[in-house]
Write an enzyme that holds these catalytic residues in place. Structure first.
Site, short mmCIF file in Angstrom:
data_model
loop_
_atom_site.label_atom_id
_atom_site.label_comp_id
_atom_site.label_asym_id
_atom_site.label_seq_id
_atom_site.Cartn_x
_atom_site.Cartn_y
_atom_site.Cartn_z
N GLU A 60 0.87 -0.88 0.14
CA GLU A 60 -0.17 0.10 0.00
C GLU A 60 0.63 1.36 0.27
OE1 GLU A 60 -0.96 -2.87 1.67
OE2 GLU A 60 -2.69 -3.26 1.03
N HIS A 127 -12.18 -5.29 8.14
CA HIS A 127 -12.59 -4.96 6.67
C HIS A 127 -14.11 -4.47 6.89
CE1 HIS A 127 -9.58 -8.81 6.18
NE2 HIS A 127 -9.83 -8.05 4.93
C1 LIG Z 1 -1.78 -4.88 3.28
C2 LIG Z 1 -2.77 -5.72 3.52
N1 LIG Z 1 -3.84 -5.04 1.88
C3 LIG Z 1 -4.21 -6.11 1.19
C4 LIG Z 1 -5.12 -7.35 2.15
C5 LIG Z 1 -5.73 -8.20 1.26
N2 LIG Z 1 -5.25 -9.28 1.63
C6 LIG Z 1 -5.85 -10.63 2.43
S1 LIG Z 1 -4.68 -12.04 1.99
C7 LIG Z 1 -3.88 -11.49 0.65
C8 LIG Z 1 -2.85 -11.66 0.06
C9 LIG Z 1 -1.97 -12.20 0.64
O1 LIG Z 1 -1.53 -12.78 -0.04
P1 LIG Z 1 0.48 -14.02 0.97
O2 LIG Z 1 0.66 -13.16 1.59
O3 LIG Z 1 1.47 -14.72 -0.05
O4 LIG Z 1 -0.38 -15.31 1.56
P2 LIG Z 1 -1.97 -16.02 0.94
O5 LIG Z 1 -3.07 -16.06 0.71
O6 LIG Z 1 -1.08 -17.24 -0.40
O7 LIG Z 1 -0.80 -17.19 1.78
C10 LIG Z 1 -4.65 -9.64 0.68
C11 LIG Z 1 -4.27 -8.95 -0.75
C12 LIG Z 1 -4.45 -7.44 3.68
N3 LIG Z 1 -4.95 -8.19 3.80
N4 LIG Z 1 -3.08 -6.56 4.16
#
Ligand SMILES: Cc1ncc(C[n+]2csc(CCOP(=O)(O)OP(=O)(O)O)c2C)c(N)n1
Lengths: 324, 332
Positions: A60, A127
């Site tokens: 972000e 959220h």
């Molecule tokens: C700072 C932030 N931005 C966006 C989100 C929305 N979001 C939740 S999980 C995710 C993807 C996370 O990817 P990763 O760290 O690779 O974990 P995975 O879900 O693949 O285990 C996103 C974009 C969030 N929770 N926190």
């Protein structure tokens, strides 16, 4: 003619601005191939290509920083925060840099940061928040939240054309729950202009976002009891349309300040201050705030229901104020 | 199509330990299936619904090494870490259903749960934010001269957050006792790795901070366990943080609402051949003389525990709205 949802209205607004002006582009997490977590940018990659519809890493702060740089260098970024809650991760870039550019070096930042917020969707503490106030409190930022599909489209277009950074708050519950017929021709809705969503004589409810609809529901019920409510939709939270706030108070002499955000430091207090300073002589009763309580947004159905302001509460308090 | 042989054939992996692995991996798998494929679809679970299907080996192979005084900061794909810390299926289900007896008393939902007594930090939803927090937990341990350590879990996506970089760097220069388990499942929501970073491996990012790092097959619970043992030893002996990148794949959408159309079928097929539970079972049959019947029994036990826990959770009260304003401050 078919009706357009709030979510589709925003999509159309951005789309039309991208057609109109090549310097407009969108950027954010999952906005390109996936079309955005709420599908606001669906189809844009196919139409406008990957130079103008950009997937970013989960960063972000980098999204906002890069958006600001692009704006300095002549583009008009429309950034997506996946959830308004996570805009906090870019807070430093937004408030310490983007918001201050014009003041410090007369640099325009024609940038929109879109952020879906609000509750009533079982989102829980991370959220569902209404995050407007830290941004409302930051001079240099404009903060907008539409309540209707018409305003959503007109305001996003105006925000994109504006030369200052605009925090564009979208309400997730409204995305698919409100719709209406929209004009086919190009239109914008001016920033910093409130709108009277219902005319009334006895009492004003000053509000914004989803609560506009809750206020209208309460107003309808009160009309059955012979109480005439005026509903003012602020639409832009910063800078505020002070004139419309004062006009409605002078007209009805009583006001309820309603918002989904929590009480302390909420916009209601600010609006109350404006009224107390400039329309005190016109008031025939105390200013009432109806807001969520000062807690995080709870997840469970019973708790979230208790947390969110509702029409029953408005009806009760409006009756009391009417008789005051 | 058979599961590939596990990399590490060591006598140390005796039946008892392997059974423990199997129990927790199956419990996580079955509990999440129940939540996502049944309770969520029936509307008994609402809101976001994330699973770690296909990634069970990572929390299991690592968290079994945690000591009571250690702290864990699991991610949303690490339900088994909670189970291993003693959080029960009942508590997990009540949390998912928003009941008063859930770990957050209905104030948060889904995997956003933890427990102070069992030293699990509830998920910080802002991805990446747990990395600096793990640093603070570890700092306090060092401050008090404990030999405890922190197990921090995150995904590939987190490694693009500034918090991740700031947190790793700080832990490195302060020699903080942290074992980082990164599940590199090739996607952050819909965003594939090559759109997240210009390096292939997360460990290349770690290198810049001077933290020892290694890559393991994250679907091989024995490999995760072995690497975690090295990491734990390193961290406990005061040598500072250690980073393990677990290559794996998310065998589900990002959450229950997401059909994950952006994932090529070939990739899904490739990884379905590497199911961590089948891989472990194959090892147990071939190297430890285990019997299919053992597996059936473990599964039966898991399913009956879940059954009992679901019945219990469904009977639990929703939070009383009068509790809405409790716990915001200690006192006013
Ligand atoms: C700072 C932030 N931005 C966006 C989100 C929305 N979001 C939740 S999980 C995710 C993807 C996370 O990817 P990763 O760290 O690779 O974990 P995975 O879900 O693949 O285990 C996103 C974009 C969030 N929770 N926190």
């Amino acid at each position: 003619m078919s009706k357009t949802t709030y979510v589709e209205a925003i999509r159309q607004g951005i789309w039309e601005e991208m057609e109109r002006d090549e310097s407009v582009f969108v950027m954010g997490e999952d906005v390109a191939v996936y079309g955005g977590a709420f599908k606001i940018t669906k189809g844009m990659l196919e139409r406008f290509g990957e130079m103008r519809v950009i997937d970013t890493p989960l960063s972000e702060s980098a999204i906002v920083g890069a958006g600001t740089g692009a704006a300095i260098n002549g583009l008009r970024p429309v950034l997506e925060m996946q959830f308004a809650d996570f805009m906090a991760c870019g807070f430093d870039q937004i408030t310490n840099f983007a918001a201050k550019c014009r003041y410090r070096w007369q640099q325009a930042i024609p940038m929109v940061i879109r952020a879906p917020g609000g509750g009533n969707i079982h989102g829980g503490p991370f959220h569902s928040q209404n995050v407007e106030m830290p941004y409302v409190h930051t001079p240099g930022l404009k903060v907008v939240q539409p309540a209707t599909a018409y305003d959503a489209k007109g305001l996003i277009k105006a925000a994109i054309r504006d030369n200052d950074p605009v925090i564009f708050l979208e309400h997730k519950y409204l995305y698919r729950s409100v719709k209406e017929e929209l004009p086919t021709e190009d239109y914008t809705v001016p920033l910093s202009k409130a709108k009277t969503q219902r005319e009334g004589e006895d009492l004003s409810i000053i509000t914004y976002g989803w609560m506009v609809h809750v206020a209208l529901e309460a107003a309808e019920r009160l009309a059955g009891e012979g109480i005439s409510i005026e509903v003012l939709d602020l639409r832009t939270l910063a800078p505020l349309d002070r004139r419309s706030i004062l006009e409605t108070c002078k007209k009805t002499s009583k006001a309820i300040l309603l918002h989904e955000d929590t009480l302390t430091g909420g916009l209601g207090g600010e609006v109350a201050g404006i009224i107390a300073e400039h329309a005190f002589d016109y008031l025939d009763g105390p200013l009432l705030r109806i807001t969520a309580p000062d807690t995080p947004v709870p997840f469970s159905e019973t708790l979230e229901k208790a947390f969110l302001p509702n029409a029953d509460e408005i009806v009760k308090k409006a009756r009391w104020l009417y008789r005051f | 199509m058979s599961a590939p042989v596990l990399a590490h054939l060591r006598t140390e992996f005796d039946r008892g330990l392997c059974h423990r692995f199997l129990y927790y991996m199956l419990m996580m798998r079955e509990l999440e299936e129940r939540i996502e494929l049944k309770l969520y679809r029936q509307g008994k679970v609402v809101g976001g619904c994330y699973t770690g299907r296909g990634q069970e080996a990572i929390p299991v192979g690592s968290a079994v090494l945690s000591q009571p005084g250690d702290w864990l900061t699991p991610s949303h794909r690490d339900m088994a870490a909670l189970l291993i810390r003693g959080i029960t299926p009942r508590e997990i289900l009540a949390q998912y259903m928003g009941r008063a007896t859930g770990l957050t008393k209905g104030r948060d939902g889904n995997m956003h749960m933890g427990c102070a007594e069992r030293h699990c930090v509830p998920i910080i939803s802002s991805i990446g934010a747990s990395i600096p927090v793990a640093g603070g937990l570890a700092l306090a341990m060092r401050y008090r001269g404990e030999s405890n350590i922190v197990f921090n879990y995150s995904g590939d996506g987190a490694s693009s957050r500034g918090d991740w970089h700031e947190g790793l760097n700080m832990a490195a220069v302060m020699d903080l006792p942290i074992v980082y388990l990164c599940n590199n499942n090739l996607f952050a929501y819909s965003t594939p790795l090559d759109k997240q970073m210009n390096v292939c491996d997360i460990v290349d990012r770690v290198a810049g901070y001077g933290i020892p790092a290694e890559i393991v097959d994250g679907n091989d619970v024995l490999a995760v366990y072995e690497a975690s043992k090295r990491a734990v030893e390193h961290a406990r002996s005061g040598k500072g943080p250690y980073f393990i990148e677990c290559k794996t794949f998310r065998m589900s959408g990002h959450s229950a609402h997401d059909p994950a159309d952006y994932v090529p079928n070939s990739l899904r097929e490739e990884w379905s051949r590497k199911d961590p539970i089948l891989m472990l079972q194959k090892y147990m049959v071939e190297e430890l003389g285990a019997d299919e019947r053992d597996f059936v029994n473990v599964r039966k036990q898991v399913l009956s525990e879940i059954e009992e826990a679901v019945d219990w959770a469904l009977e639990q009260p929703f939070p009383d709205p009068s509790t809405l304003e409790d716990d915001v401050y200690e006192s006013i």
